[in-house]
Design a protein around this motif. Structure first.
Motif, PDB file in Angstrom:
ATOM      1  N   ARG A  82       0.862  -1.196   0.000  1.00 31.32           N
ATOM      2  CA  ARG A  82       0.000   0.000   0.000  1.00 31.32           C
ATOM      3  C   ARG A  82       0.897   1.245   0.000  1.00 31.32           C
ATOM      4  O   ARG A  82       0.680   2.187   0.718  1.00 31.32           O
ATOM      5  CB  ARG A  82      -0.945  -0.001   1.209  1.00 31.32           C
ATOM      6  CG  ARG A  82      -1.999  -1.107   1.154  1.00 31.32           C
ATOM      7  CD  ARG A  82      -3.073  -0.964   2.206  1.00 31.32           C
ATOM      8  NE  ARG A  82      -2.532  -1.102   3.543  1.00 31.32           N
ATOM      9  CZ  ARG A  82      -2.776  -0.243   4.531  1.00 31.32           C
ATOM     10  NH1 ARG A  82      -3.510   0.831   4.317  1.00 31.32           N
ATOM     11  NH2 ARG A  82      -2.262  -0.447   5.721  1.00 31.32           N
ATOM     12  N   GLY A  83       1.895   1.164  -0.844  1.00 30.03           N
ATOM     13  CA  GLY A  83       2.850   2.255  -0.948  1.00 30.03           C
ATOM     14  C   GLY A  83       4.266   1.844  -0.621  1.00 30.03           C
ATOM     15  O   GLY A  83       5.222   2.522  -1.006  1.00 30.03           O
ATOM     16  N   VAL A  84       4.446   0.728   0.070  1.00 36.09           N
ATOM     17  CA  VAL A  84       5.772   0.217   0.417  1.00 36.09           C
ATOM     18  C   VAL A  84       6.049  -1.044  -0.387  1.00 36.09           C
ATOM     19  O   VAL A  84       5.203  -1.937  -0.470  1.00 36.09           O
ATOM     20  CB  VAL A  84       5.887  -0.088   1.932  1.00 36.09           C
ATOM     21  CG1 VAL A  84       7.211  -0.772   2.242  1.00 36.09           C
ATOM     22  CG2 VAL A  84       5.760   1.193   2.737  1.00 36.09           C
ATOM     23  N   SER A  85       7.233  -1.098  -0.993  1.00 34.78           N
ATOM     24  CA  SER A  85       7.616  -2.248  -1.799  1.00 34.78           C
ATOM     25  C   SER A  85       9.075  -2.582  -1.540  1.00 34.78           C
ATOM     26  O   SER A  85       9.879  -1.707  -1.210  1.00 34.78           O
ATOM     27  CB  SER A  85       7.414  -1.939  -3.286  1.00 34.78           C
ATOM     28  OG  SER A  85       7.985  -2.956  -4.096  1.00 34.78           O
ATOM     29  N   TYR A  86       9.419  -3.856  -1.731  1.00 35.08           N
ATOM     30  CA  TYR A  86      10.800  -4.290  -1.608  1.00 35.08           C
ATOM     31  C   TYR A  86      11.435  -4.527  -2.984  1.00 35.08           C
ATOM     32  O   TYR A  86      12.530  -5.074  -3.062  1.00 35.08           O
ATOM     33  CB  TYR A  86      10.884  -5.589  -0.795  1.00 35.08           C
ATOM     34  CG  TYR A  86      10.527  -5.415   0.661  1.00 35.08           C
ATOM     35  CD1 TYR A  86      11.396  -4.781   1.539  1.00 35.08           C
ATOM     36  CD2 TYR A  86       9.315  -5.883   1.162  1.00 35.08           C
ATOM     37  CE1 TYR A  86      11.077  -4.618   2.871  1.00 35.08           C
ATOM     38  CE2 TYR A  86       8.982  -5.734   2.501  1.00 35.08           C
ATOM     39  CZ  TYR A  86       9.866  -5.102   3.361  1.00 35.08           C
ATOM     40  OH  TYR A  86       9.540  -4.950   4.681  1.00 35.08           O
ATOM     41  N   CYS A  87      10.755  -4.109  -4.054  1.00 35.41           N
ATOM     42  CA  CYS A  87      11.279  -4.385  -5.391  1.00 35.41           C
ATOM     43  C   CYS A  87      10.903  -3.278  -6.364  1.00 35.41           C
ATOM     44  O   CYS A  87       9.750  -3.188  -6.799  1.00 35.41           O
ATOM     45  CB  CYS A  87      10.752  -5.732  -5.882  1.00 35.41           C
ATOM     46  SG  CYS A  87      11.358  -6.186  -7.523  1.00 35.41           S
ATOM     47  N   ALA A  88      11.877  -2.452  -6.732  1.00 30.20           N
ATOM     48  CA  ALA A  88      11.622  -1.344  -7.658  1.00 30.20           C
ATOM     49  C   ALA A  88      11.280  -1.846  -9.056  1.00 30.20           C
ATOM     50  O   ALA A  88      10.390  -1.304  -9.716  1.00 30.20           O
ATOM     51  CB  ALA A  88      12.849  -0.434  -7.716  1.00 30.20           C
ATOM     52  N   VAL A  89      11.979  -2.868  -9.516  1.00 26.43           N
ATOM     53  CA  VAL A  89      11.710  -3.403 -10.851  1.00 26.43           C
ATOM     54  C   VAL A  89      10.314  -4.009 -10.924  1.00 26.43           C
ATOM     55  O   VAL A  89       9.626  -3.904 -11.941  1.00 26.43           O
ATOM     56  CB  VAL A  89      12.778  -4.438 -11.241  1.00 26.43           C
ATOM     57  CG1 VAL A  89      12.449  -5.103 -12.575  1.00 26.43           C
ATOM     58  CG2 VAL A  89      14.148  -3.782 -11.311  1.00 26.43           C
ATOM     59  N   CYS A  90       9.872  -4.629  -9.831  1.00 22.33           N
ATOM     60  CA  CYS A  90       8.546  -5.262  -9.807  1.00 22.33           C
ATOM     61  C   CYS A  90       7.427  -4.226  -9.800  1.00 22.33           C
ATOM     62  O   CYS A  90       6.430  -4.369 -10.518  1.00 22.33           O
ATOM     63  CB  CYS A  90       8.398  -6.142  -8.567  1.00 22.33           C
ATOM     64  SG  CYS A  90       9.664  -7.397  -8.351  1.00 22.33           S
ATOM     65  N   ASP A  91       7.562  -3.186  -8.976  1.00 20.62           N
ATOM     66  CA  ASP A  91       6.437  -2.296  -8.693  1.00 20.62           C
ATOM     67  C   ASP A  91       6.626  -0.855  -9.138  1.00 20.62           C
ATOM     68  O   ASP A  91       5.751  -0.016  -8.936  1.00 20.62           O
ATOM     69  CB  ASP A  91       6.149  -2.313  -7.182  1.00 20.62           C
ATOM     70  CG  ASP A  91       5.781  -3.709  -6.688  1.00 20.62           C
ATOM     71  OD1 ASP A  91       5.178  -4.466  -7.467  1.00 20.62           O
ATOM     72  OD2 ASP A  91       6.102  -4.036  -5.536  1.00 20.62           O
ATOM     73  N   GLY A  92       7.770  -0.545  -9.749  1.00 24.56           N
ATOM     74  CA  GLY A  92       8.041   0.836 -10.141  1.00 24.56           C
ATOM     75  C   GLY A  92       7.029   1.421 -11.096  1.00 24.56           C
ATOM     76  O   GLY A  92       6.723   2.622 -11.055  1.00 24.56           O
ATOM     77  N   SER A  93       6.448   0.587 -11.971  1.00 31.70           N
ATOM     78  CA  SER A  93       5.516   1.093 -12.980  1.00 31.70           C
ATOM     79  C   SER A  93       4.237   1.666 -12.382  1.00 31.70           C
ATOM     80  O   SER A  93       3.525   2.419 -13.041  1.00 31.70           O
ATOM     81  CB  SER A  93       5.158  -0.016 -13.979  1.00 31.70           C
ATOM     82  OG  SER A  93       4.513  -1.097 -13.325  1.00 31.70           O
TER      83      SER A  93
END
Length: 308
Positions: A129-140
């Motif tokens: 919900r705004g926090v992710s451990y993977c920029a490539v996965c969720d950057g889009s």
């Protein structure tokens, strides 16, 4: 009682690399034992996966279910236990678990990496919900928005460069004085929409339904920045068994392999997935798992003169 069967291959780790390796080994008619719990893997804990071929979007746990269902077609022994110790003796590997001792002709290490966690207020509350451990996965998800990235080193710098191509503004918070990234660090500094703050100690992630602010301290001064999303980049490879096997590690503790065959410097030992470093992605883990399995099959059939 100890397990007496001698398996052609023992796969340590049941994430996407391990499950793919198990599939390929079984299809090569190798007797296969896999250690671990697929439903405790990093993939099982992932949210929506939108960059795995064949699926517009699929939950990580659903992908694990599909992988596991496919493996049920084959005679693969799944041991939901962790390997605590390995000994090589007379060309065979003895693997010790709390469910007994197992013997194998070859080993594929696919133990993954443990995600770096900050253990601060808001981290778990705003996960997905705004926090992710993977920029490539969720950057889009954050095109044209303001994001923060927490981390240092080459992996974090590379992730920040990737985000800079999507987001309006990237705030990089490094606990080091700088990014400590000789390869990508200077490139990152030259990007106009990236702001790097060194010596930052992140205190909390705050918001309402979604993460909206990151609170941090720099040289004793507390600051708060508005954000649309926040990425925590970094991981610790699960390579504790490498010492038992005599494997070589890089400066970050990743198992060093010779790609694309996923060979290590120890005969009969192969490695695949996040534990080998590089890009932490499902597709990479799957590819390396397949390569490691094919290499193990070639090794076992040649070394032990097995015709299957």
């Amino acid at each position: 009682m100890a397990e007496e069967t001698v398996y052609d291959v023992a796969i340590i780790g049941a994430g996407p690399a391990g499950m793919t390796a198990a599939l390929y080994c079984a299809r090569a008619n190798l007797s296969t034992v896999m250690f671990g719990d697929p439903f405790a893997s990093q993939l099982a804990k992932a949210g929506d996966v939108e960059n795995y071929p064949g699926f517009d979007s699929i939950r990580g746990i659903e992908l694990v279910e599909k992988f596991s269902k496919q493996l049920e077609r084959y005679d693969i022994k799944l041991v939901q236990s962790y390997v605590g110790h390995i000994v090589r003796n007379d060309g065979f590997f003895r693997l010790f678990t709390d469910m007994g001792e197992f013997i194998a002709r070859s080993v594929i290490v696919s133990t993954g990496a443990k995600q770096w966690e900050l253990n601060i207020p808001g981290e778990k509350e705003y996960l997905y919900r705004g926090v992710s451990y993977c920029a490539v996965c969720d950057g889009s998800f954050y095109k044209g928005k303001k994001v923060a990235l927490i981390g240092y080193g080459e992996q974090a710098a590379s992730a920040a460069i990737y985000l800079a191509g999507l987001a309006k503004h990237v705030l990089v918070l490094s606990s080091k004085p700088d990014m400590d990234a000789p390869i990508h660090g200077e490139q990152l500094k030259a990007i106009g929409n990236v702001e790097i703050i060194g010596n930052a100690r992140v205190l909390a992630i705050e918001g309402n339904e979604f993460a909206e602010h990151v609170r941090f301290e720099v040289d004793g001064q507390e600051r708060i920045e508005r954000i649309d999303g926040l990425f925590i980049e970094g991981g610790v490879p699960n390579s504790v068994l490498a010492k038992d096997l005599g494997l070589e590690l890089d400066e970050k503790g990743n198992i060093e392999v010779f790609r694309p065959d996923q060979l290590t410097k120890v005969e009969g030992v192969f490695a695949a997935g996040d534990v080998t470093g590089g890009l932490h992605q499902i597709s990479k883990a799957v590819g390396e798992g397949a390569c490691a399995a094919v290499s193990a099959a070639i090794y076992v059939k040649k070394k032990f003169k097995i015709r299957k």
